[in-house]
Design a protein around this motif. Structure first.
Motif, mmCIF file in Angstrom:
data_model
loop_
_atom_site.group_PDB
_atom_site.id
_atom_site.type_symbol
_atom_site.label_atom_id
_atom_site.label_comp_id
_atom_site.label_asym_id
_atom_site.label_seq_id
_atom_site.Cartn_x
_atom_site.Cartn_y
_atom_site.Cartn_z
ATOM 1 N N ALA A 109 0.850 -1.231 -0.005
ATOM 2 C CA ALA A 109 0.049 0.051 0.031
ATOM 3 C C ALA A 109 0.697 0.974 0.065
ATOM 4 C CB ALA A 109 -0.995 -0.045 1.369
ATOM 5 N N LEU A 110 2.119 1.198 0.627
ATOM 6 C CA LEU A 110 3.110 2.334 0.465
ATOM 7 C C LEU A 110 3.962 2.186 -0.570
ATOM 8 C CD1 LEU A 110 3.744 2.254 4.282
ATOM 9 C CD2 LEU A 110 2.279 3.672 3.206
ATOM 10 N N THR A 111 4.398 1.067 -1.193
ATOM 11 C CA THR A 111 5.387 0.757 -1.959
ATOM 12 C C THR A 111 4.939 1.229 -3.359
ATOM 13 O OG1 THR A 111 5.090 -1.390 -2.199
ATOM 14 C CG2 THR A 111 6.873 -0.533 -0.799
ATOM 15 N N GLY A 112 3.512 0.889 -3.681
ATOM 16 C CA GLY A 112 3.077 1.266 -4.940
ATOM 17 C C GLY A 112 3.220 2.619 -5.317
ATOM 18 N N PRO A 113 2.643 3.457 -4.461
ATOM 19 C CA PRO A 113 2.721 5.069 -4.880
ATOM 20 C C PRO A 113 4.287 5.535 -4.864
ATOM 21 C CG PRO A 113 0.894 4.722 -3.460
ATOM 22 C CD PRO A 113 1.653 3.499 -3.398
ATOM 23 N N VAL A 114 4.911 4.865 -3.719
ATOM 24 C CA VAL A 114 6.450 5.485 -3.714
ATOM 25 C C VAL A 114 7.121 5.005 -5.016
ATOM 26 C CG1 VAL A 114 8.596 4.864 -2.685
ATOM 27 C CG2 VAL A 114 6.468 5.405 -1.279
ATOM 28 N N PHE A 115 6.957 3.699 -5.633
ATOM 29 C CA PHE A 115 7.450 3.158 -7.099
ATOM 30 C C PHE A 115 7.098 4.218 -7.965
ATOM 31 C CE2 PHE A 115 6.138 1.191 -10.993
ATOM 32 C CZ PHE A 115 7.314 0.868 -11.331
ATOM 33 N N ASP A 116 5.789 4.641 -8.000
ATOM 34 C CA ASP A 116 5.087 5.543 -8.928
ATOM 35 C C ASP A 116 5.783 7.019 -9.100
ATOM 36 O OD1 ASP A 116 3.145 3.641 -9.848
ATOM 37 O OD2 ASP A 116 1.605 4.560 -8.444
ATOM 38 N N ALA A 117 6.332 7.444 -7.690
ATOM 39 C CA ALA A 117 7.139 8.579 -7.620
ATOM 40 C C ALA A 117 8.334 8.659 -7.949
ATOM 41 C CB ALA A 117 6.941 9.007 -6.108
ATOM 42 N N LEU A 162 9.985 -5.023 -1.921
ATOM 43 C CA LEU A 162 10.355 -5.559 -3.329
ATOM 44 C C LEU A 162 9.068 -5.863 -4.013
ATOM 45 C CD1 LEU A 162 13.218 -7.758 -1.964
ATOM 46 C CD2 LEU A 162 13.574 -5.607 -3.152
ATOM 47 N N PHE A 163 8.059 -6.341 -3.230
ATOM 48 C CA PHE A 163 6.804 -7.172 -4.046
ATOM 49 C C PHE A 163 6.292 -6.307 -5.064
ATOM 50 C CE2 PHE A 163 2.461 -8.513 -3.766
ATOM 51 C CZ PHE A 163 2.546 -9.801 -4.686
ATOM 52 N N VAL A 164 5.610 -5.162 -4.622
ATOM 53 C CA VAL A 164 4.797 -4.609 -5.669
ATOM 54 C C VAL A 164 5.848 -3.849 -6.614
ATOM 55 C CG1 VAL A 164 3.168 -2.558 -5.965
ATOM 56 C CG2 VAL A 164 2.619 -4.172 -4.031
ATOM 57 N N PRO A 165 6.808 -3.215 -6.253
ATOM 58 C CA PRO A 165 7.575 -2.417 -7.511
ATOM 59 C C PRO A 165 8.015 -3.618 -8.582
ATOM 60 C CG PRO A 165 8.173 -1.777 -5.267
ATOM 61 C CD PRO A 165 7.188 -2.795 -5.058
ATOM 62 N N SER A 166 8.260 -4.916 -8.035
ATOM 63 C CA SER A 166 8.723 -5.851 -9.184
ATOM 64 C C SER A 166 7.780 -6.188 -10.101
ATOM 65 C CB SER A 166 9.193 -7.284 -8.237
ATOM 66 O OG SER A 166 10.296 -6.892 -7.569
ATOM 67 N N VAL A 167 6.302 -6.350 -9.352
ATOM 68 C CA VAL A 167 5.387 -6.416 -10.223
ATOM 69 C C VAL A 167 4.913 -5.493 -11.183
ATOM 70 C CG1 VAL A 167 2.792 -7.082 -10.273
ATOM 71 C CG2 VAL A 167 4.208 -8.251 -8.701
ATOM 72 N N ALA A 168 5.036 -4.375 -10.556
ATOM 73 C CA ALA A 168 4.675 -3.066 -11.264
ATOM 74 C C ALA A 168 5.568 -2.697 -12.436
ATOM 75 C CB ALA A 168 4.628 -1.818 -10.356
ATOM 76 N N ILE A 169 6.917 -3.102 -12.255
ATOM 77 C CA ILE A 169 7.952 -2.777 -13.435
ATOM 78 C C ILE A 169 7.639 -3.723 -14.538
ATOM 79 C CG2 ILE A 169 9.580 -4.172 -12.557
ATOM 80 C CD1 ILE A 169 11.708 -1.760 -13.312
ATOM 81 N N ILE A 170 7.443 -4.907 -14.227
ATOM 82 C CA ILE A 170 7.005 -5.936 -15.359
ATOM 83 C C ILE A 170 5.979 -5.568 -16.032
ATOM 84 C CG2 ILE A 170 6.573 -8.404 -15.669
ATOM 85 C CD1 ILE A 170 8.149 -9.212 -13.355
ATOM 86 N N SER A 171 5.009 -4.708 -15.452
ATOM 87 C CA SER A 171 3.685 -4.430 -16.273
ATOM 88 C C SER A 171 3.973 -3.157 -17.245
ATOM 89 C CB SER A 171 2.545 -3.972 -15.424
ATOM 90 O OG SER A 171 2.971 -2.865 -14.739
ATOM 91 N N THR A 172 5.173 -2.549 -16.993
ATOM 92 C CA THR A 172 5.435 -1.749 -18.024
ATOM 93 C C THR A 172 6.418 -2.114 -19.245
ATOM 94 O OG1 THR A 172 7.506 -1.156 -17.009
ATOM 95 C CG2 THR A 172 5.498 -0.108 -16.233
ATOM 96 N N TYR A 173 6.476 -3.537 -19.247
ATOM 97 C CA TYR A 173 7.655 -4.057 -20.031
ATOM 98 C C TYR A 173 6.794 -4.878 -20.901
ATOM 99 C CZ TYR A 173 12.037 -2.223 -18.797
ATOM 100 O OH TYR A 173 13.113 -1.225 -18.337
ATOM 101 N N PHE A 174 5.805 -5.215 -20.692
ATOM 102 C CA PHE A 174 4.889 -6.599 -21.229
ATOM 103 C C PHE A 174 3.392 -6.390 -21.146
ATOM 104 C CE2 PHE A 174 8.599 -8.555 -19.633
ATOM 105 C CZ PHE A 174 9.041 -9.463 -20.747
ATOM 106 N N SER A 175 2.706 -6.526 -22.216
ATOM 107 C CA SER A 175 1.431 -6.236 -22.351
ATOM 108 C C SER A 175 0.547 -7.755 -22.854
ATOM 109 C CB SER A 175 0.889 -5.198 -23.464
ATOM 110 O OG SER A 175 -0.413 -5.037 -23.541
ATOM 111 N N LYS A 176 0.939 -7.971 -24.108
ATOM 112 C CA LYS A 176 0.021 -9.332 -24.550
ATOM 113 C C LYS A 176 0.829 -10.424 -24.010
ATOM 114 C CE LYS A 176 -0.857 -7.531 -29.170
ATOM 115 N NZ LYS A 176 -0.482 -7.317 -30.376
ATOM 116 N N LYS A 177 2.038 -10.618 -23.419
ATOM 117 C CA LYS A 177 2.736 -11.567 -23.025
ATOM 118 C C LYS A 177 2.920 -11.523 -21.380
ATOM 119 C CE LYS A 177 5.767 -12.594 -26.857
ATOM 120 N NZ LYS A 177 7.005 -12.655 -27.420
ATOM 121 N N LEU A 178 2.145 -10.538 -20.725
ATOM 122 C CA LEU A 178 1.978 -10.091 -19.228
ATOM 123 C C LEU A 178 1.826 -11.109 -18.293
ATOM 124 C CD1 LEU A 178 2.459 -7.904 -17.243
ATOM 125 C CD2 LEU A 178 -0.030 -7.302 -17.330
#
Length: 441
Positions: A109-117, A162-178
């Motif tokens: 809940a905290l790392t998501g927005p921190v990653f976005d920042a 580590l968890f949410v940032p690792s997931v969020a960064i992958i979502s920016t590299y993949f769409s059809k193969k997410l």
């Protein structure tokens, strides 16, 4: 490509933006390499422009290599049950693992927005340090409260960073193969769940609890050097984000899925925490083979996190998780009738495989249930923070049932919760689709 410097605190004015349009190739390489003074390359492509995702290539797949998260508490649950380190009840011991998993999810809940920042690298460094530091401190523990602090809170917070940032960064590299990419990343944590319990079980009798735990700590350090070396942010949102996306609470499919997953996670971790102890306590196996129940389960889970994701990219993520979830609930009920070494091994393999979707697909589904990709970090964070409360009370409740009742009711508790979660996924399928195959795709 237009580049804009982003330091996580301020967005530079138009003059500075123009300066970076003329960035030299050497400086651009510094930006993309993660130099502290040039932290993130920010493409003019929007985060919700999925067509801009590369969907492959060396850089994209390197993000997947760095995306695995380690969780091996089950083997420690069994060791603590032996009473060699301290004497306490199954319910109390379960709180250690529950607090660890709760911290992992809630910190999102905290790392998501921190990653976005723009603080991805800071999260990666801090999380890696806390995971290794907590493991090393665990090796010095001799009392329950010390273990709660080191293993439950310190390692839990570290993995949460580590968890949410690792997931969020992958979502920016993949769409059809997410889904496939998420499956590969999730299989990394499954590999840790196989190797680390075996290392602990083999070394603990020979060199003791302290040094067996330190060896795992050094292995974690070596493993975490991979994401530190390869993971890089491709794009970031154009503006800062709130901690909570209040519109998500009125998004019925999103909330139905989050609450359903909360219930599912309450049932999911019961076999992971207790299957080794169950095999030994009920004398289905000897103590040596009983310790291997968790690695066997996690080995099957590696394939369960990967293979369904291959089909999920083609069939749709909801169409994939629904049947696997129902089968997982049935297998949990089957633990009631286990009565031999062969049957518990077979059940562990099947449960590990089909439950793998609960690890690899939820982040993917939350991404697909977020139409605006610029909100991925926030929605992932608040989604998993909500789910974390189910994890917190799950295994202690199971331990209380076991302490006052029987194994039968413990497995019924797990199976019923998994079944209810499966029904909620069907509800999301109905809400999101009108007969189409690629629902939430």
């Amino acid at each position: 490509m237009e580049l804009q410097k982003f330091d996580g605190r301020t967005r530079h004015d138009k003059r500075n933006a123009n300066h970076f349009r003329d960035t030299s190739s050497a400086e651009q390489m510094a930006i993309e390499s993660g130099d502290d003074n040039h932290n993130v390359a920010h493409a003019t492509k929007s985060t919700h422009d999925t067509d801009s995702a590369p969907d492959g290539g060396f850089t994209a797949w390197m993000q997947v290599v760095g995306g695995g998260i380690v969780n091996t508490f089950g083997v420690y649950q069994t060791y603590y049950e032996s009473g060699e380190l301290f004497q306490t009840s199954s319910t109390t011991i379960s709180w250690i693992g529950s607090v660890q998993t709760f911290c992992l999810l809630f910190i999102g809940a905290l790392t998501g927005p921190v990653f976005d920042a723009g603080y991805f690298r800071a999260l990666l460094y801090a999380g890696s340090f806390l995971v290794v530091f907590g493991q090393m401190m665990l090796s010095l523990c001799t009392e329950l409260w010390q273990v709660v602090l080191a293993q439950g809170i310190c390692i839990g917070i570290g993995t949460g960073l580590l968890f949410v940032p690792s997931v969020a960064i992958i979502s920016t590299y993949f769409s059809k193969k997410l889904a496939l990419a998420m499956g590969f990343a999730a299989s990394g944590s499954g590999s840790g769940g196989v190797i680390y319990p075996i290392v602990f079980h083999r070394l603990q009798p020979a060199i003791g609890f302290a040094w067996a735990t330190r060896v795992i700590g050094f292995m974690m350090l070596a493993t975490l050097l991979i994401p530190l070396a390869v993971m890089r942010v491709r794009i970031l949102p154009p503006k800062a984000r709130k901690l909570i996306d209040w519109s998500a609470f009125s998004d019925v499919p999103y909330m139905t899925y989050v609450l359903g997953t909360l219930v599912g996670y309450m049932g999911l971790f019961v076999p992971f925490f207790y299957i080794s102890y169950y095999a030994i306590q009920q004398k289905f196996t000897d103590e040596n083979l009983g310790f291997y129940m968790l690695p066997i389960l996690n080995s099957a889970s590696i394939f369960g996190r990967l293979l369904p994701n291959i089909f999920a990219d083609k069939l749709g993520v909801l169409n994939t998780i629904i049947p696997c979830s129902f089968i997982t609930s049935i297998i949990a009920f089957c633990l009631i009738r286990v009565d031999s070494q062969a049957s518990i091994i077979a059940t562990a393999v099947l449960y590990g495989f089909f439950s793998g979707v609960y690890v690899s697909l939820p982040p993917t589904i939350l991404v697909f249930l977020t139409p605006d990709r610029s909100l991925v970090g926030t929605r992932l964070g608040q989604g998993f923070a909500t789910i974390s409360f189910g994890v917190l009370i799950s295994t202690p409740v199971a331990g209380a049932i076991l302490g006052t009742d029987s194994w039968t009711h413990t497995w019924i508790y797990s199976g019923v919760l998994l079944f209810v979660a499966s029904c909620s996924f069907v509800a999301v399928r109905v809400l999101k689709g009108e007969g189409g195959v690629n629902v939430a795709h």
